[in-house]
Write an enzyme that holds these catalytic residues in place. Structure first.
Site, mmCIF file in Angstrom:
data_model
loop_
_atom_site.group_PDB
_atom_site.id
_atom_site.type_symbol
_atom_site.label_atom_id
_atom_site.label_comp_id
_atom_site.label_asym_id
_atom_site.label_seq_id
_atom_site.Cartn_x
_atom_site.Cartn_y
_atom_site.Cartn_z
ATOM 1 N N ARG A 39 -57.796 30.988 1.800
ATOM 2 C CA ARG A 39 -58.765 31.256 2.439
ATOM 3 C C ARG A 39 -58.233 32.945 2.905
ATOM 4 O O ARG A 39 -59.341 33.250 4.084
ATOM 5 C CB ARG A 39 -58.091 30.087 3.864
ATOM 6 N N GLU A 183 -58.073 8.777 -0.326
ATOM 7 C CA GLU A 183 -58.873 9.547 -1.107
ATOM 8 C C GLU A 183 -58.792 9.789 -2.773
ATOM 9 O O GLU A 183 -57.990 10.648 -3.205
ATOM 10 C CB GLU A 183 -58.195 10.865 -0.820
ATOM 11 N N LYS A 225 -61.578 8.038 1.880
ATOM 12 C CA LYS A 225 -61.968 9.248 2.185
ATOM 13 C C LYS A 225 -62.708 9.882 1.003
ATOM 14 O O LYS A 225 -61.728 9.898 -0.452
ATOM 15 C CB LYS A 225 -60.632 10.376 2.742
ATOM 16 N N SER A 266 -65.729 17.223 2.015
ATOM 17 C CA SER A 266 -67.043 18.026 2.121
ATOM 18 C C SER A 266 -66.791 18.317 1.122
ATOM 19 O O SER A 266 -67.781 18.770 0.364
ATOM 20 C CB SER A 266 -66.572 19.139 3.366
ATOM 21 N N GLY A 267 -65.934 18.283 0.382
ATOM 22 C CA GLY A 267 -65.543 18.851 -1.422
ATOM 23 C C GLY A 267 -66.996 20.543 -1.869
ATOM 24 O O GLY A 267 -67.545 20.276 -2.595
ATOM 25 N N GLY A 268 -66.638 20.989 -0.816
ATOM 26 C CA GLY A 268 -67.151 22.042 -1.091
ATOM 27 C C GLY A 268 -68.505 22.713 -1.526
ATOM 28 O O GLY A 268 -69.242 24.067 -1.595
ATOM 29 N N ARG A 298 -63.223 22.309 4.948
ATOM 30 C CA ARG A 298 -63.760 24.078 4.655
ATOM 31 C C ARG A 298 -64.742 23.792 5.551
ATOM 32 O O ARG A 298 -65.647 24.385 6.050
ATOM 33 C CB ARG A 298 -64.157 24.233 3.361
#
Length: 358
Positions: A39, A183, A225, A266-268, A298
């Site tokens: 990042r 998750e 999650k 959010s998985g991208g 993210r």
């Protein structure tokens, strides 16, 4: 033997319910040192401890942001870090009404005999680590299992190994006072349609709750999650309303009503996409015995990172971007987001990374 009823039972139930408070959600700030390095590279910032600490201080000390959060997931390094004035981050969060959480898995390893499917490691000294983290102020934990959709994937072997791994982690956490976030992420990679994702999600979640039951996990003291049910990254997109319908139906079929809250990854997805999809779910008038909220990494930080770019003079601008996303997602948990947030740079760009490693 029924579900866990040890000394932490009441505390686990109370903390899990609190994290699921409508109007609040979780900031996932538990990126590993390697992931945060990627990042930082995108904004030309050096990956050293002081820069990582500065970013986390920027986020946690944003005026007004913590009212929209009920939990923050930390990486081990951050659990022990302080603000530049010497105040432990854990205290900053607690004073803001936010429970500190901790990522406890040690990453994925390939399962031999499969098409590069994985299982998650970290069970060996987990009890000891959980006790130490509880002592340091953590009150919940996160463990990520990863499955992928392919021509023959996920295999039954990968589903079972990951479900059992999540359940083992969950009961160890509860015995040490930490609410486990379960998750099982099904990666968005691939050309599959939304029906295939829904089917795989149902099979995976059913296996997870069977395993949690077999391990006598107290469901009232857990959180789920999951990924949202969406088409694959190489397939045609669908509207938030369709995603909401498929996702909620999948959860209705698999997640017991005893679970207090479901906090989506959010998985991208882009920041705005993730918020709109969550909002659409909360607008649905159908049976939802659990609150539906967020545990975004993210999708809460992208426009903030871009605005900051590692420069002290950009902190105010970056904090404004972070506050905007926190407020938008808080509204989405209530189904009242109007899509009117001021979009910072990067808010609508896809954050998808193929075969994402956390």
């Amino acid at each position: 033997m029924s579900a866990y009823c040890g000394k932490y039972k009441d505390e686990l139930i109370k903390n899990a319910a609190y994290i699921g408070t409508p109007g609040k959600g979780i900031l996932a700030a538990d990126e590993s040192t390697g992931t945060i390095g990627k990042r930082f590279a995108s904004i030309n910032v050096e990956n050293v401890e002081e820069n990582r600490r500065s970013l986390r201080e920027l986020l946690f000390c944003t005026p007004g942001a913590l009212q929209y959060l009920s939990g923050v997931i930390l990486f081990e390094e951050t659990l022990y870090q302080k603000t530049k004035d010497g105040k432990p981050f854990v205290d900053v969060l607690k004073e803001g009404g936010v429970l500190p959480g901790i990522k406890v898995d040690k990453g994925t390893i390939e399962v031999a005999g499969t098409e590069k499917e994985t299982t998650t490691q970290g069970h060996d000294d987990l009890g000891k680590r959980c006790a130490k983290y509880y002592e340091a102020g953590a009150r919940f934990a996160k463990w990520r299992a990863v499955l992928k959709i392919g021509p023959n994937e996920p295999s039954q072997l990968a589903i079972d190994l990951n479900a059992q791994g999540l359940a083992r982690y969950a009961i160890i956490c509860q015995e040490n006072g930490l609410v486990p976030i379960v998750e099982p992420e099904i990666l968005v990679d691939g050309p599959h349609d939304i029906d295939r994702c829904a089917y795989v999600s149902e099979v995976v979640l059913a296996a997870c709750y069977k395993a949690l039951n077999e391990h006598h996990v107290l469901l009232e003291g857990t959180l789920l999650k999951p990924n949202m049910v969406t088409p694959g990254s190489d397939a045609k997109k669908v509207s938030p309303e369709v995603i909401a319908e498929y996702t909620v139906r999948t959860l209705q079929r698999t997640v017991p009503a005893a679970v207090p809250a479901i906090v989506f990854l959010s998985g991208g997805q882009s920041e705005e996409e993730a918020t709109l999809n969550l909002n659409a779910m909360n607008k649905l008038s159908t049976k939802k015995p659990w609150s539906l909220s967020f545990s975004f990494g993210r999708a809460l930080q992208q426009s903030t990172l871009k605005a900051w770019s590692g420069k002290a003079e950009n902190i105010e601008k970056a904090r404004a971007a972070f506050l905007t996303r926190c407020k938008a997602n808080s509204e989405a948990t209530l189904g009242t987001y109007k899509g009117d947030a001021v979009l910072g740079e990067g808010a609508s760009e896809s954050l998808h990374v193929k075969d994402y490693k956390y």
